[in-house]
Design a protein around this motif. Structure first.
Motif, mmCIF file in Angstrom:
data_model
loop_
_atom_site.group_PDB
_atom_site.id
_atom_site.type_symbol
_atom_site.label_atom_id
_atom_site.label_comp_id
_atom_site.label_asym_id
_atom_site.label_seq_id
_atom_site.Cartn_x
_atom_site.Cartn_y
_atom_site.Cartn_z
ATOM 1 N N VAL A 102 1.060 10.648 2.144
ATOM 2 C CA VAL A 102 0.430 9.594 2.125
ATOM 3 C C VAL A 102 1.468 8.431 1.971
ATOM 4 O O VAL A 102 1.531 7.297 2.416
ATOM 5 N N SER A 106 2.748 5.598 4.624
ATOM 6 C CA SER A 106 2.285 4.392 4.587
ATOM 7 C C SER A 106 3.461 3.277 3.843
ATOM 8 O O SER A 106 3.267 2.066 3.910
ATOM 9 N N LEU A 172 -5.457 11.508 7.580
ATOM 10 C CA LEU A 172 -4.541 10.401 7.045
ATOM 11 C C LEU A 172 -3.866 9.669 8.262
ATOM 12 O O LEU A 172 -3.847 8.375 8.114
ATOM 13 N N ILE A 183 -5.588 4.551 2.960
ATOM 14 C CA ILE A 183 -5.228 6.027 2.628
ATOM 15 C C ILE A 183 -4.739 5.943 1.090
ATOM 16 O O ILE A 183 -3.974 5.372 0.778
ATOM 17 N N ASP A 184 -5.017 6.766 0.268
ATOM 18 C CA ASP A 184 -4.531 7.001 -1.116
ATOM 19 C C ASP A 184 -4.543 8.333 -1.355
ATOM 20 O O ASP A 184 -5.224 9.314 -0.811
ATOM 21 N N ALA A 188 -7.033 11.676 -0.022
ATOM 22 C CA ALA A 188 -6.457 12.966 0.234
ATOM 23 C C ALA A 188 -7.005 14.205 -0.470
ATOM 24 O O ALA A 188 -7.140 15.303 0.152
#
Lengths: 201, 201
Positions: A102, A106, A172, A183-184, A188
């Protein structure tokens, strides 16, 4: 333009044979910077050599093809940003792995790189050679987490490591690249708990 | 350049008020062709009007923003290529849905469109407005399949339709765009069977 070493692997710097390792690091960092800035099709050994401030011959001595060079640069970056955990607990390993993914995909640089590669892969079929080398190595590494889980009885013996990892990481990438949903770590964890059947459903 | 009608929705053609529907279809087809050829950032009402051979005013009357125009074009294409099944069986609905997605996103036009949008979304933040409008509608439609499954007792009552659909479609996009592994109906069936717990593990 001098290559910043922000993406470099710190391990390489302290390894014996320091100068060669530093050159390697400068080259691989230059590859990633070129990819983010100009894309795969415009990347060349010449441009990488100029950016890394090394002789072209140095690159040709170490890598036979652009695909190998790109695959190694991607593996070096990912190996550092997404290390493979081995905590003794499958759930904990999967949580650490997905949290690192993640963060890596990101981050602005990671995300640009990913979008560039996805876009270029449509026009440059040879990119899939580098992609396959990269993913086959990453799936082998991540598959070890699954295989240890099977050995400890945390997963059924018939579990397919590759398919398990695909289902772990796919949501993801879907959110990041396709649906633009956030997404974080919590998301997850939700994927991990669902895959392990520990989500209460 | 005349807009080919290959992406048009046949339903529109036979609907009462034929001319207006044909104009609509020409416009939405022109939007998709422009997206594939030049990307989101270069798309304009002017270019779409020229390509669709309609007056600019016609576009401005029907759509307030580029985001709305793009979202409607994507929804029209996907609505035709990936219809929502309702066979009375959850497994059959999911199989038909994923098989249609596989065909749609792996077709050359669908794949180019997808790669263009993923790439552009990195540079043009407003693309996520169109993306969100598109995906919120598609998830609502696909979620109905899951909700009917819950009602028929084929899924636990607590199942989250959005999360279920994410886990259903994510591996297809992962393979197509990221790992470059093949996708086909057999792979889709494997995902469906795993999600439904009918894969024997």
């Amino acid at each position: 333009m001098a290559a910043p070493s922000r993406r470099g692997d710190p391990e390489r710097r302290t390894r014996p044979g320091g100068r060669s390792a530093r050159v390697n690091e400068a080259i691989l960092t230059a590859v990633l910077d070129e990819l983010v800035e100009s894309g795969y099709s415009k990347l060349s050994f010449d441009k990488v050599a100029t950016r890394a401030q090394v002789h072209r011959a140095t690159l040709y001595r170490r890598w036979a093809t652009k695909e190998e060079l790109v695959a190694e640069a991607l593996l070096a970056q990912t190996g550092q940003a997404v290390p493979m955990p081995d905590t003794g607990s499958l759930r904990e390993d999967l949580r650490l792995l997905t949290h690192a993914i993640v963060a890596n995909i990101s981050a602005p640089d990671g995300q640009s790189l990913l979008r560039t590669l996805v876009s270029d892969a449509g026009q440059v079929p040879e990119i899939s050679v580098a992609g396959r080398a990269f993913w086959s190595k990453r799936f082998a590494l991540a598959g070890a987490i699954v295989r240890r889980g099977i050995e400890r009885g945390e997963l059924p013996p018939g579990t397919d490591p590759d398919f398990f990892i695909e289902r772990l990481i796919a949501p993801l990438f879907l959110r990041l690249l396709i649906t633009a949903e956030p997404i974080d770590a919590a998301y997850a964890d939700r994927i991990v708990d669902t895959l392990l059947g520990t989500d209460g459903t």
